[in-house]
Write a protein that holds these residues in place. Structure first.
Motif, PDB file in Angstrom:
ATOM      1  N   MET A  43       0.829  -1.204   0.000  1.00  0.00           N
ATOM      2  CA  MET A  43       0.000   0.000   0.000  1.00  0.00           C
ATOM      3  C   MET A  43       0.864   1.254   0.000  1.00  0.00           C
ATOM      4  SD  MET A  43      -2.849   1.508  -0.126  1.00  0.00           S
ATOM      5  CE  MET A  43      -4.154   0.327   0.201  1.00  0.00           C
ATOM      6  N   GLY A  44       1.969   1.245   0.753  1.00  0.00           N
ATOM      7  CA  GLY A  44       2.872   2.389   0.753  1.00  0.00           C
ATOM      8  C   GLY A  44       3.424   2.659  -0.635  1.00  0.00           C
ATOM      9  N   ALA A  45       3.801   1.602  -1.341  1.00  0.00           N
ATOM     10  CA  ALA A  45       4.292   1.774  -2.715  1.00  0.00           C
ATOM     11  C   ALA A  45       3.193   2.281  -3.637  1.00  0.00           C
ATOM     12  CB  ALA A  45       4.850   0.445  -3.224  1.00  0.00           C
ATOM     13  N   TYR A  46       1.980   1.757  -3.472  1.00  0.00           N
ATOM     14  CA  TYR A  46       0.872   2.170  -4.341  1.00  0.00           C
ATOM     15  C   TYR A  46       0.506   3.635  -4.113  1.00  0.00           C
ATOM     16  CZ  TYR A  46      -3.828   2.445  -6.310  1.00  0.00           C
ATOM     17  OH  TYR A  46      -4.928   2.821  -7.025  1.00  0.00           O
ATOM     18  N   LEU A  47       0.424   4.063  -2.850  1.00  0.00           N
ATOM     19  CA  LEU A  47       0.053   5.447  -2.558  1.00  0.00           C
ATOM     20  C   LEU A  47       1.081   6.425  -3.113  1.00  0.00           C
ATOM     21  CD1 LEU A  47      -1.281   5.133   1.107  1.00  0.00           C
ATOM     22  CD2 LEU A  47      -2.606   5.324  -1.005  1.00  0.00           C
ATOM     23  N   THR A  48       2.351   6.050  -3.047  1.00  0.00           N
ATOM     24  CA  THR A  48       3.383   6.912  -3.614  1.00  0.00           C
ATOM     25  C   THR A  48       3.305   6.918  -5.135  1.00  0.00           C
ATOM     26  OG1 THR A  48       4.816   6.379  -1.744  1.00  0.00           O
ATOM     27  CG2 THR A  48       5.856   7.388  -3.642  1.00  0.00           C
ATOM     28  N   HIS A  49       3.056   5.754  -5.717  1.00  0.00           N
ATOM     29  CA  HIS A  49       2.956   5.672  -7.170  1.00  0.00           C
ATOM     30  C   HIS A  49       1.778   6.489  -7.695  1.00  0.00           C
ATOM     31  CE1 HIS A  49       3.274   4.061 -11.183  1.00  0.00           C
ATOM     32  NE2 HIS A  49       2.064   3.539 -11.116  1.00  0.00           N
ATOM     33  N   GLN A  50       0.683   6.533  -6.939  1.00  0.00           N
ATOM     34  CA  GLN A  50      -0.488   7.311  -7.330  1.00  0.00           C
ATOM     35  C   GLN A  50      -0.415   8.759  -6.849  1.00  0.00           C
ATOM     36  OE1 GLN A  50      -2.944   6.133  -9.328  1.00  0.00           O
ATOM     37  NE2 GLN A  50      -1.696   4.270  -9.499  1.00  0.00           N
ATOM     38  N   GLU A  51       0.689   9.140  -6.227  1.00  0.00           N
ATOM     39  CA  GLU A  51       0.922  10.509  -5.763  1.00  0.00           C
ATOM     40  C   GLU A  51      -0.116  10.949  -4.727  1.00  0.00           C
ATOM     41  OE1 GLU A  51       1.162  13.051  -9.143  1.00  0.00           O
ATOM     42  OE2 GLU A  51       2.940  12.062  -9.962  1.00  0.00           O
ATOM     43  N   LEU A  52      -0.580  10.001  -3.923  1.00  0.00           N
ATOM     44  CA  LEU A  52      -1.498  10.349  -2.843  1.00  0.00           C
ATOM     45  C   LEU A  52      -0.730  10.789  -1.599  1.00  0.00           C
ATOM     46  CD1 LEU A  52      -4.460  10.519  -2.106  1.00  0.00           C
ATOM     47  CD2 LEU A  52      -4.361   8.150  -1.313  1.00  0.00           C
ATOM     48  N   LEU A  53       0.495  10.320  -1.454  1.00  0.00           N
ATOM     49  CA  LEU A  53       1.359  10.778  -0.369  1.00  0.00           C
ATOM     50  C   LEU A  53       2.175  11.968  -0.847  1.00  0.00           C
ATOM     51  CD1 LEU A  53       2.689   7.367   1.022  1.00  0.00           C
ATOM     52  CD2 LEU A  53       0.840   8.761   1.938  1.00  0.00           C
ATOM     53  N   PRO A  54       2.418  12.942   0.033  1.00  0.00           N
ATOM     54  CA  PRO A  54       3.203  14.117  -0.389  1.00  0.00           C
ATOM     55  C   PRO A  54       4.646  13.735  -0.661  1.00  0.00           C
ATOM     56  CG  PRO A  54       2.805  14.185   1.974  1.00  0.00           C
ATOM     57  CD  PRO A  54       1.977  13.047   1.442  1.00  0.00           C
ATOM     58  N   LYS A  55       5.193  14.311  -1.712  1.00  0.00           N
ATOM     59  CA  LYS A  55       6.600  14.111  -2.044  1.00  0.00           C
ATOM     60  C   LYS A  55       7.402  15.279  -1.486  1.00  0.00           C
ATOM     61  CE  LYS A  55       5.703  11.544  -6.295  1.00  0.00           C
ATOM     62  NZ  LYS A  55       5.985  11.427  -7.741  1.00  0.00           N
ATOM     63  N   PHE A  56       8.537  14.984  -0.916  1.00  0.00           N
ATOM     64  CA  PHE A  56       9.328  16.005  -0.243  1.00  0.00           C
ATOM     65  C   PHE A  56      10.543  16.372  -1.075  1.00  0.00           C
ATOM     66  CE2 PHE A  56       7.145  13.645   3.097  1.00  0.00           C
ATOM     67  CZ  PHE A  56       6.472  14.679   3.723  1.00  0.00           C
ATOM     68  N   ARG A  57      10.758  17.674  -1.189  1.00  0.00           N
ATOM     69  CA  ARG A  57      11.951  18.177  -1.864  1.00  0.00           C
ATOM     70  C   ARG A  57      12.983  18.511  -0.806  1.00  0.00           C
ATOM     71  NH1 ARG A  57      10.511  23.046  -5.081  1.00  0.00           N
ATOM     72  NH2 ARG A  57       9.936  21.543  -6.700  1.00  0.00           N
ATOM     73  N   TRP A  58      14.167  17.943  -0.965  1.00  0.00           N
ATOM     74  CA  TRP A  58      15.233  18.173   0.001  1.00  0.00           C
ATOM     75  C   TRP A  58      15.826  19.556  -0.192  1.00  0.00           C
ATOM     76  CZ3 TRP A  58      14.628  14.573   3.353  1.00  0.00           C
ATOM     77  CH2 TRP A  58      14.195  13.320   2.950  1.00  0.00           C
TER      78      TRP A  58
END
Length: 323
Positions: A288-303
């Motif tokens: 599920m963690g991989a799927y949510l990231t793949h679907q861009e449901l989790l926020p992506k962080f810029r370093w």
């Protein structure tokens, strides 16, 4: 009259400013209409036949691989350290088991002590049994990330062996830190040794060291196993989600066990059923963690500060739809 001075480039932001920059985009996700559509698709994904099949394969291999890996770690700790370090390693390993911990602790301790004279053949058999966990995980993550061409089986085995050795060595870090803190606490507060309060404090410090290890293990799994070049902006949110849900879900699972009445249904086999059911849940959270990231449901962080969410074409389309 107060004059607001312009911000100097490179000047460090305040803590509240950085916190707002991280939480703001995350909270705005719940205001989008497409978020709830994606949640529905995520639940549908989790309940699909393919994910259930992959998660079941992972859970089965966890049942086969967990105990050989634990025996290898405890044997190395027994050879390198003393009884205190061995007990700390045993407590940290058993903590990943949601129920019947006393039973598993006794069985693992008995077998690991008998392996004090481990031969190369017995070590190879244990490692071969433990390395099987990574093959279904690799196939499942490739399925989530839409990677049709997998690795050659020989390359998968070599990668799995290398990852297993790395995880075994990495396990020694939180175990050693836990043992050092526990020894220091028992030395300073010797008058509280054996009390429930000191045990709770020791458990708290053990969690401080083991939870980051759990998140790091998920992050390494997401990075190494898929046949796809993963970005840190994708790996970190997925690993945080899987690690946090893993820890919280374990306690919820323990609370719900009496309602399942597994002992009344399975009898003596309830020990194995309890463990493999928990492994099935953990495997689903990994996917599920991989799927949510793949679907861009989790926020992506810029370093390096700034806006914590990386704008993508999909996120721009979502903004138009939500408007």
């Amino acid at each position: 009259m107060s004059i607001n001075s312009p911000s100097v480039p490179g000047q460090s932001q305040s803590f509240l400013g950085r916190l707002k920059g991280i939480l703001g985009p995350a909270l705005r996700i719940f205001l989008r209409k497409t978020t709830y559509v994606k949640v529905f698709h995520a639940v549908d994904f989790l309940l699909s036949n393919e994910i259930y099949t992959y998660a079941s394969a992972i859970a089965f291999n966890v049942l086969i691989a967990f105990f050989p890996a634990a025996i290898v770690v405890l044997t190395l700790v027994h050879l390198l350290g003393g009884p205190g370090l061995y007990q700390a390693a045993l407590s940290a390993i058993v903590d990943y088991i949601p129920a019947n911990q006393a039973f598993f602790q006794g069985q693992i301790a008995t077998v690991s002590r008998n392996f004090s004279g481990m031969t190369l053949l017995s070590l190879a058999i244990l490692l071969f049994s433990a390395v099987g966990i990574f093959v279904p995980v690799e196939l499942a993550l490739n399925y989530v990330w839409k990677e049709k061409d997998g690795r050659h089986w020989a390359m998968s085995q070599l990668l799995s062996f290398g990852l297993l050795f790395f995880f075994i060595l990495m396990t020694l870090v939180p175990v050693s830190l836990t043992w050092l803190v526990t020894s220091a606490l028992e030395f300073v507060f010797f008058f509280l040794k054996g009390t429930a309060f000191l045990k709770m404090v020791e458990w708290f410090f053990m969690k401080i060291f083991t939870i980051p290890f759990t998140v790091l293990a998920f992050a390494i799994t997401y990075t190494v196993l898929p046949k796809r070049k993963m970005k840190m902006e994708e790996v970190v949110p997925a690993a945080l989600f899987a690690g946090v849900v893993f820890e919280i879900g374990k306690h919820i699972y323990v609370l719900c066990l009496p309602l399942l009445q597994l002992r009344e249904v399975y009898g003596a086999f309830s020990v194995s059923v309890t463990f493999i059911t928990w492994a099935l849940f953990a495997a689903m959270m990994l996917l599920m963690g991989a799927y949510l990231t793949h679907q861009e449901l989790l926020p992506k962080f810029r370093w390096g500060g700034g806006n914590s969410q990386i704008p993508t074409p999909n996120s721009q389309n979502e903004a138009k739809l939500s408007a």
